[in-house]
Structures are given as structure tokens and as C-alpha cells.
Design an enzyme around this catalytic site. Structure first.
Site, PDB file in Angstrom:
ATOM      1  N   ASP A   1       0.803  -1.218   0.000  1.00  0.00           N
ATOM      2  CA  ASP A   1       0.000   0.000   0.000  1.00  0.00           C
ATOM      3  C   ASP A   1       0.841   1.274   0.000  1.00  0.00           C
ATOM      4  O   ASP A   1       2.057   1.239   0.211  1.00  0.00           O
ATOM      5  CB  ASP A   1      -0.968  -0.007   1.202  1.00  0.00           C
ATOM      6  CG  ASP A   1      -0.352  -0.626   2.454  1.00  0.00           C
ATOM      7  OD1 ASP A   1       0.883  -0.615   2.581  1.00  0.00           O
ATOM      8  OD2 ASP A   1      -1.113  -1.138   3.289  1.00  0.00           O
TER       9      ASP A   1
ATOM     10  N   ASN B   1      -7.777  -2.820  14.112  1.00  0.00           N
ATOM     11  CA  ASN B   1      -9.164  -3.138  13.737  1.00  0.00           C
ATOM     12  C   ASN B   1      -9.243  -4.363  12.824  1.00  0.00           C
ATOM     13  O   ASN B   1     -10.299  -4.671  12.286  1.00  0.00           O
ATOM     14  CB  ASN B   1      -9.827  -1.932  13.056  1.00  0.00           C
ATOM     15  CG  ASN B   1      -9.142  -1.562  11.742  1.00  0.00           C
ATOM     16  OD1 ASN B   1      -8.158  -2.183  11.347  1.00  0.00           O
ATOM     17  ND2 ASN B   1      -9.657  -0.545  11.068  1.00  0.00           N
TER      18      ASN B   1
ATOM     19  N   HIS C   1      -7.491  -4.852   9.954  1.00  0.00           N
ATOM     20  CA  HIS C   1      -7.195  -4.679   8.524  1.00  0.00           C
ATOM     21  C   HIS C   1      -5.903  -5.391   8.135  1.00  0.00           C
ATOM     22  O   HIS C   1      -4.992  -5.544   8.951  1.00  0.00           O
ATOM     23  CB  HIS C   1      -7.165  -3.194   8.101  1.00  0.00           C
ATOM     24  CG  HIS C   1      -6.015  -2.391   8.596  1.00  0.00           C
ATOM     25  ND1 HIS C   1      -6.144  -1.086   9.051  1.00  0.00           N
ATOM     26  CD2 HIS C   1      -4.685  -2.653   8.703  1.00  0.00           C
ATOM     27  CE1 HIS C   1      -4.967  -0.611   9.397  1.00  0.00           C
ATOM     28  NE2 HIS C   1      -4.065  -1.540   9.198  1.00  0.00           N
TER      29      HIS C   1
ATOM     30  N   GLU D   1      -9.882  -2.314   5.073  1.00  0.00           N
ATOM     31  CA  GLU D   1     -10.531  -2.036   6.348  1.00  0.00           C
ATOM     32  C   GLU D   1     -11.712  -2.992   6.565  1.00  0.00           C
ATOM     33  O   GLU D   1     -12.187  -3.631   5.607  1.00  0.00           O
ATOM     34  CB  GLU D   1     -11.020  -0.579   6.354  1.00  0.00           C
ATOM     35  CG  GLU D   1      -9.895   0.461   6.210  1.00  0.00           C
ATOM     36  CD  GLU D   1      -9.109   0.703   7.498  1.00  0.00           C
ATOM     37  OE1 GLU D   1      -8.964  -0.237   8.316  1.00  0.00           O
ATOM     38  OE2 GLU D   1      -8.620   1.821   7.667  1.00  0.00           O
TER      39      GLU D   1
END
Ligand code: F6R
Length: 262
Positions: free
Chosen positions: A66, A135, A137, A142
């Protein structure tokens, strides 16, 4: 599938040795690379061991997961800059073979499609390194991202932006969006090593363990991959049931033995 180490240094050594083993077995290996705090000791360990063992990385290809949108490789907080600082400048990589999404691409959708094609046309990723967000990801996929997703532009969640604000000093703003490889490309990798270290990952690791595979916790998709291993330090494993911690500590590995996967 799960292996618990005493600390992040021992994980770094394990992953570094696996990288060396892979490159020795396949000098033109395609690596999928992650950034973030978790990966820093891993790249440091790999650089040391690669020097020590005179590993030839000149034919290795890499694809990073990313990059922030609106951030170019000259930006100090870009993932391109991170990779140069922690890995690329320390070994004799061929720069032409090192790929990251371009956060400044004029057409991000087209660029995402092209990046995805490039990954798949390279023959696919031999060994993918992953961290995990608090979280759940992976990459910047996400919670709620489709498991069929390919490389795409994503709006980062407030939680991710808050977690990553530690890398942006002063009033610098964490970008609102990023380009990320999709879950599809990640799951196409022939082997995956996901690393989670520190207390801040303990809750999501426990959730990963408890839950069925669900898009609400992207990390759970790895349960469907036959050659994915989740590598934890004691702090990240601290909220797993104690029987699980006992069963998967130290040398206990469920999955393929390392020598069989080179
Ligand atoms: C980074 C990436 C992210 C990170 C994750 C954990 O390239 O893809 O999924 O791996 O946000 O980040 P750290 O290691 O900083 O906790």
C-alpha cells in the site's frame, strides 16, 4: 497456522531466515512487502542476516501492499521512503524490480488496476509479509472490505488514521485515503506470514481466534489460506485462551514444516 514467540526479536529472526530460505531456493522470488512498526525489526534482522549469509537479492521482485494517496516517494512519511530507509538501500536490490503503488497517480483507479495486473503477471507472490491493524485490517483493507476486492483506493478509517498518527509528527495530518492491494491479491500469495506484536494487537488477535471467517475482521480470511502462518509475540498472544498459548508456543507449528515450503 499459529506460532507464538517470546518476543519480537525472535519473530524477526524466524521471518528473516524464512526470507533467506525462500530467496536461496528461488533467486527470482516475488515478495509481497508490508510497512509499519511491526516490520521494522524484521527488515533490520533480514538486512543483517542477508549480509552475513551473502544472499543475492539482485533478481528478487517486490510489491508493496500500500501507499498513501497524495503522497509521493519524496515525502518522508511515504511508504516508499519507509522501504528505502528500512530495506531497499541496505542491500543490492535491482530498483526496477521494486514496486509500490503510486500515491500521486493521476488516475488512481486505472493505476490500481495496472498495479493488480502487474502483481498477477509477475507470476504471483511467493511470500507475502503482513502486519495487522488494531481493527483487523490487512494491507489497508478495512473492516467490511469484500474478500474479492482487488487493488483499490480506500478511505482510511478514523481508527487507522489515529493508530498511524504516531508516524506523523507535530501537526502533520495522516492522509485520508490510500491505495491498497486487495484481499484477492493477498490471498493469491503462495505463502503468507502475518506478524502481530505488542499489547495493542492482543484484542484483535483474540477476536481473530474466536471468530469465524468474516469480512468484518479482514484478518480472519487467512484461516482460508492453506499456507498462512500467524506469528505472535507473547504480548500479542496475551488474550488468547491459556490452553491455546500453551499449545502454540515456541516450536509448535500447525501447518507445513518450514523446509517443505521453500
Ligand atoms: C502497512 C500495512 C498495514 C500495517 C498495519 C499494522 O503496509 O499494510 O496493514 O501492517 O497497519 O501496522 P503497524 O505494524 O504499524 O502496527
Amino acid at each position: 497456522m499459529l506460532q507464538i514467540f517470546p518476543d519480537s526479536e525472535s519473530i524477526a529472526e524466524f521471518v528473516s531466515r524464512r526470507l533467506v530460505e525462500k530467496i536461496r531456493a528461488k533467486p527470482d522470488a516475488v515478495l509481497g512487502l508490508a510497512t509499519g512498526g511491526t516490520m521494522e525489526p524484521i527488515y533490520a534482522g533480514f538486512v543483517d542476516i542477508a549480509h552475513e549469509m551473502r544472499v543475492d537479492v539482485t533478481r528478487v521482485t517486490s510489491f508493496n501492499l500500500d501507499e498513501y494517496v497524495g503522497v509521493g516517494p519524496d515525502h518522508p512519511k511515504s511508504y516508499a521512503a519507509y522501504m528505502h530507509e528500512h530495506l531497499f538501500t541496505h542491500l543490492s536490490f535491482d530498483r526496477e524490480r521494486l514496486h509500490l503503488p503510486d500515491g500521486l497517480a493521476s488516475n488512481l483507479e486505472t493505476h490500481s488496476r495496472e498495479y493488480s495486473d502487474k502483481v498477477l503477471k509477475s507470476g504471483g507472490i511467493d511470500l507475502q509479509l503482513l502486519g495487522v491493524g488494531s481493527n483487523g485490517h490487512i494491507g489497508f483493507n478495512e473492516p467490511g472490505t469484500s474478500f474479492d476486492s482487488r487493488c483499490h483506493v480506500v478511505r482510511l478509517s478514523e481508527r487507522t488514521r489515529k493508530d498511524n498518527s504516531r508516524f506523523f509528527e507535530g501537526n502533520a495530518i495522516v492522509p485520508e485515503s490510500a491505495i491498497t492491494m486487495g484481499i484477492y491479491e493477498i490471498m493469491q500469495a503462495r505463502e503468507i506470514l502475518l506478524v502481530a506484536t505488542g499489547e495493542s494487537k492482543a484484542e484483535i488477535v483474540a477476536e481473530w481466534y474466536r471468530r469465524e471467517v468474516t469480512e468484518a475482521v479482514p484478518f480472519t480470511v487467512l484461516k482460508r489460506h492453506t499456507r498462512a502462518r500467524v506469528l505472535l509475540d507473547a504480548a500479542a498472544a496475551s488474550r488468547l485462551p491459556s490452553a491455546v498459548r500453551g499449545a502454540f508456543s515456541a516450536v509448535a507449528i500447525s501447518g507445513l514444516p518450514i523446509s517443505a515450503s521453500a
